[in-house]
Design an enzyme around this catalytic site. Structure first.
Site, mmCIF file in Angstrom:
data_model
loop_
_atom_site.group_PDB
_atom_site.id
_atom_site.type_symbol
_atom_site.label_atom_id
_atom_site.label_comp_id
_atom_site.label_asym_id
_atom_site.label_seq_id
_atom_site.Cartn_x
_atom_site.Cartn_y
_atom_site.Cartn_z
ATOM 1 N N ALA A 133 -5.683 3.162 -2.917
ATOM 2 C CA ALA A 133 -4.801 4.088 -2.191
ATOM 3 C C ALA A 133 -3.411 4.136 -2.815
ATOM 4 O O ALA A 133 -2.802 3.099 -3.068
ATOM 5 C CB ALA A 133 -4.677 3.663 -0.728
ATOM 6 N N GLY A 187 -0.257 -3.107 -4.107
ATOM 7 C CA GLY A 187 -1.036 -3.419 -5.303
ATOM 8 C C GLY A 187 -1.237 -2.206 -6.193
ATOM 9 O O GLY A 187 -1.136 -2.283 -7.418
ATOM 10 N N CYS A 188 -1.528 -1.065 -5.584
ATOM 11 C CA CYS A 188 -1.777 0.154 -6.353
ATOM 12 C C CYS A 188 -0.494 0.652 -7.013
ATOM 13 O O CYS A 188 -0.525 1.186 -8.122
ATOM 14 C CB CYS A 188 -2.399 1.219 -5.464
ATOM 15 S SG CYS A 188 -4.029 0.714 -4.842
ATOM 16 N N THR A 189 0.640 0.472 -6.347
ATOM 17 C CA THR A 189 1.924 0.842 -6.943
ATOM 18 C C THR A 189 2.210 -0.046 -8.142
ATOM 19 O O THR A 189 2.608 0.442 -9.207
ATOM 20 C CB THR A 189 3.051 0.746 -5.891
ATOM 21 O OG1 THR A 189 2.757 1.660 -4.835
ATOM 22 C CG2 THR A 189 4.399 1.064 -6.504
ATOM 23 N N ALA A 237 -0.123 1.081 -11.005
ATOM 24 C CA ALA A 237 0.272 2.381 -11.561
ATOM 25 C C ALA A 237 1.549 2.265 -12.387
ATOM 26 O O ALA A 237 1.652 2.844 -13.473
ATOM 27 C CB ALA A 237 0.455 3.402 -10.436
#
Length: 157
Positions: free
Chosen positions: A41, A46-48, A51
């Site tokens: 998401a 974590g995804c930030t 990315a």
């Protein structure tokens, strides 16, 4: 649990909308190596981190001939906010129906805090210029993954 891809497998083609609503297809990158990463998401910690690690290492990957594409089940509006907020400079594609995520083996059973549920498995696959899977990494950690990928691709000094 969806079937995982392995090196040598044909990469399943896809066409998905990016953060601006433009369709992006894997076949658009034929003749180039592509890092396709799947994440749960946009705008989560974590995804930030992951990315931003790709963003910060994009020049090194691009210079070595690798394009980067991120895929999540997010809708276009959420992806657009994420791209703008984090200054991301590579395509993020939305797969709300999870058809591509499943076809690439990046959807299945997960465990978190003792609970088991179905979700996107953080995964990175490298597709070679001929459209075959060169590397397949499933259940990767967000932090440190891009540095490890760069080492695994033989790009680290």
């Amino acid at each position: 649990m969806t079937e995982r891809l392995s090196p040598g497998d044909e990469a399943p083609d896809f066409t998905l909308p990016d953060s601006e609503g433009k369709d992006v297809s894997l076949r658009d990158f034929r003749g180039q190596s592509v890092v396709v990463y799947f994440y749960p998401a946009a705008s989560t910690p974590g995804c930030t981190k992951q990315a931003c690690d790709f963003r910060d290492n994009l020049a090194e990957l691009n210079d070595a001939g690798y394009q980067v594409i991120g895929i999540s089940p997010d809708k276009q509006a959420k992806l657009a906010k994420f791209v703008e907020k984090e200054g991301l400079t590579f395509p993020l594609l939305g797969d709300p129906e999870k058809t591509v995520i499943e076809a690439w083996g990046a959807y299945g059973e997960k465990k978190n805090y003792g609970k088991t549920y179905m979700g996107v498995i953080r995964s990175t696959l490298v597709v070679d210029a001929d459209g075959k899977i060169a590397h397949a990494f499933y259940n990767v950690r967000a932090a440190g993954h891009v540095a490890k990928l760069i080492r695994d691709l033989g790009l680290a000094a």
